[in-house]
Design an enzyme around this catalytic site. Structure first.
Site, PDB file in Angstrom:
ATOM      1  N   TYR A 125      43.941  43.423  29.266  1.00  0.00           N
ATOM      2  CA  TYR A 125      43.801  44.169  30.524  1.00  0.00           C
ATOM      3  C   TYR A 125      44.661  45.424  30.575  1.00  0.00           C
ATOM      4  CZ  TYR A 125      41.946  39.599  31.941  1.00  0.00           C
ATOM      5  OH  TYR A 125      41.231  38.440  32.017  1.00  0.00           O
ATOM      6  N   HIS A 163      42.259  48.543  36.937  1.00  0.00           N
ATOM      7  CA  HIS A 163      42.900  47.588  37.843  1.00  0.00           C
ATOM      8  C   HIS A 163      44.403  47.489  37.588  1.00  0.00           C
ATOM      9  CE1 HIS A 163      41.992  44.940  41.044  1.00  0.00           C
ATOM     10  NE2 HIS A 163      41.931  43.797  40.397  1.00  0.00           N
ATOM     11  N   PHE A 183      48.563  36.968  37.279  1.00  0.00           N
ATOM     12  CA  PHE A 183      47.227  37.524  37.453  1.00  0.00           C
ATOM     13  C   PHE A 183      47.092  38.044  38.886  1.00  0.00           C
ATOM     14  CE2 PHE A 183      46.552  35.223  33.555  1.00  0.00           C
ATOM     15  CZ  PHE A 183      45.764  36.102  32.821  1.00  0.00           C
ATOM     16  N   ASN A 227      45.131  37.993  41.486  1.00  0.00           N
ATOM     17  CA  ASN A 227      44.823  37.238  42.705  1.00  0.00           C
ATOM     18  C   ASN A 227      45.993  36.429  43.250  1.00  0.00           C
ATOM     19  OD1 ASN A 227      42.364  38.289  42.114  1.00  0.00           O
ATOM     20  ND2 ASN A 227      41.260  36.355  42.033  1.00  0.00           N
ATOM     21  N   ASP A 249      45.616  49.868  42.681  1.00  0.00           N
ATOM     22  CA  ASP A 249      44.410  50.679  42.541  1.00  0.00           C
ATOM     23  C   ASP A 249      43.588  50.669  43.816  1.00  0.00           C
ATOM     24  OD1 ASP A 249      44.077  47.841  41.637  1.00  0.00           O
ATOM     25  OD2 ASP A 249      41.965  48.388  41.648  1.00  0.00           O
ATOM     26  N   ASN A 277      42.117  41.743  46.177  1.00  0.00           N
ATOM     27  CA  ASN A 277      42.649  40.386  46.130  1.00  0.00           C
ATOM     28  C   ASN A 277      44.155  40.337  45.907  1.00  0.00           C
ATOM     29  OD1 ASN A 277      40.192  39.068  46.608  1.00  0.00           O
ATOM     30  ND2 ASN A 277      39.626  39.170  44.450  1.00  0.00           N
TER      31      ASN A 277
END
Length: 238
Positions: free
Chosen positions: A14, A19, A64, A66, A91, A112
């Protein structure tokens, strides 16, 4: 202490995602100033340092996106911090690429990570939103957000991160509008002028009220018309 949290997802997979612009922004601040090496605590990567003479903790949650609030909330409780001591960088789909906005409080806008921060840290913290642009249709949002920045994006990403890192002490001093101006100018835009306070206006009168006032001011005080009006509206014993 000021806690500056950049949001993103952990791992090489990632790393270059849109993001993860929050991670990238915090990394830029870390590189520019004298912070400690990254270490692991609060289920996050953290680094301690100073900006503008005040102690600052940089944090990149490794839970992560969320579950970002679980990590940031843990750090806030440990240091006994209030929401006003927190700045979160993340973002924003609904801002054009390269645009930035900073405000206190507000909604999560479907993000989220922010939803999680709100749940664990309260809502009255400062939110630095960095625009990544919208792909145009809802069906493309997921791939856009979790897609990597293109090489062409460096033309605005590098000036954005440089301006933020160079002026990060403004976050400590609460000079939010000045910081937004620095970023806008760095990306070739114009400084945003402060909106002047609106002047107090007289209470608006209804059309009927205005008409009555207008008519009353034109009532004659002498002459045949005045005599007629006296007979029509005067007291009976006049």
């Amino acid at each position: 202490m000021l806690l500056i949290a950049g949001l993103g997802n952990p791992g090489a997979k990632y790393q270059g995602n849109r993001h993860n612009i929050g991670f990238m922004a915090v990394d830029a601040i870390h590189r520019r100033h004298s912070f400690s090496p990254w270490s692991k605590k609060f289920r996050a990567e953290i680094a301690e340092g100073e900006l503008g003479g005040q102690k600052v903790l940089l944090i990149k949650p490794q839970t992560f996106m969320n579950l970002s609030g679980e990590s940031v909330g843990e750090a806030m409780r440990f240091y006994k911090l209030e929401p006003s001591d927190l700045v979160v960088i993340y973002d924003e789909l609904d801002l054009p690429a390269g645009k930035a906005r900073l405000k206190t409080g507000g909604g999560h806008g479907g993000h989220n990570g922010i939803k999680s921060i709100d749940a664990h840290c309260g809502r009255e913290y400062r939110r630095l939103r960095l625009g990544i642009g919208h792909p145009g249709v809802k069906e493309l949002v997921h791939n856009h957000v979790l897609g990597d920045f293109a090489k062409a994006d460096r033309t605005w990403l590098e000036p954005l991160f440089d301006a933020l890192a160079d002026n990060a002490d403004m976050l400590v001093r609460g000079e939010d509008s000045q910081l937004m101006n620095k970023i806008a100018l760095a990306l070739g835009g114009k400084a945003e002028e402060e909106t002047p306070k609106p002047e107090k206006k007289a209470v608006a009168k209804s059309h009927i009220h205005q008409a009555r006032s207008h008519n009353q001011s034109r009532i004659p005080e002498s002459g045949p018309m005045a005599e007629m009006l006296k007979r029509m509206f005067g007291k009976k014993d006049d």
